[in-house]
Design a protein around this motif. Structure first.
Motif: not given
Length: 258
Positions: A231-252
């Motif tokens: 949310a703080h860096v919407p063009a950053g890598r964290a946002a990229f991983l959440r959008r394209y990497g299913a990051f939260e699912l991977a963590i779970r």
């Protein structure tokens, strides 16, 4: 307008981060999609082999005793700062990142500077506790590392290795070509966060590391921290991983409890 996108090998380095604040251009996002997809495929195949009890880690041995943590001036200062700034869950994640990175290095027969790997592990998530609008969280850790490196009298090349390992660690595709410290920091963190390459490590080693440094609800805390960072860096890598990497699912789905 001229294309100011970085070469793929430069995305995530501390010099790129100082210039961009961590904001990916459209071209840079496209460049990261290939290593991200490769990581997804490798993770899926590896996890399936692990569930089928065919993961290579079942047939490997590596010493469970990782030895004492590095005790250099840099290592002590980095650990002290991490203990002061990180939550208990993030602090234990930092220790596990170093331990898993060390194990993966042994399994891959990679020679790594343990002092630099330990310091990088202690500082790599420092910025998650104090998110800054439009500034990638790894820049906080890198700047702290630069100060500690100066105080410890670290050489310029070693300082550059330390800083870029920290800023690169959550980029997809940090291969050994980036250097052992950057590669093993990224690999150790990815194993602990999302289970990447967990199937290559002996199960008893995984258990020993998580027993030594309990997870303390790490999954829940890390998901929340990455949501805030995105949310703080919407063009950053964290946002990229959440959008394209299913990051939260991977963590779970990571093969760890808590």
């Amino acid at each position: 307008m001229p294309d100011t996108s970085a070469h793929p090998a430069q995305i995530g380095t501390h010099t790129w981060l100082e210039r961009t604040g961590g904001a990916l251009s459209p071209r840079e996002r496209r460049q990261l999609l290939r290593p991200l997809a490769a990581a997804h495929l490798a993770n899926a195949a590896g996890r399936i082999s692990g569930l089928a009890r065919r993961g290579p880690g079942r047939y490997k041995t590596t010493g469970l005793n990782l030895g004492p943590a590095p005790d250099s001036r840099l290592a002590r200062a980095a650990e002290s700062l991490a203990r002061h700034r990180l939550t208990p869950a993030l602090l234990n994640h930092s220790y596990r990142t170093f331990a898993f990175g060390t194990v993966l290095g042994r399994l891959s027969r990679l020679d790594v500077d343990r002092d630099l790997l330990f310091a990088a592990a202690m500082l790599h998530d420092l910025g998650l506790t104090s998110p800054t609008p439009r500034v990638d969280f790894t820049l906080v850790g890198a700047r702290a590392a630069r100060d500690l490196a100066e105080q410890a009298g670290l050489s310029a090349p070693a300082t550059d290795t330390l800083l870029s390992a920290i800023t690169l660690h959550h980029s997809p595709g940090v291969t050994p070509a980036y250097g052992p410290v950057a590669h093993l920091l990224s690999a150790g963190a990815a194993l602990d966060v999302a289970g990447l390459r967990s199937w290559t490590v002996p199960p008893r080693t995984l258990s020993a590391v998580t027993s030594a440094y309990p997870r303390l609800g790490f999954k829940r805390e890390f998901i929340a921290a990455f949501r805030t960072e995105a949310a703080h860096v919407p063009a950053g890598r964290a946002a990229f991983l959440r959008r394209y990497g299913a990051f939260e699912l991977a963590i779970r789905l990571a093969p760890f409890h808590g």
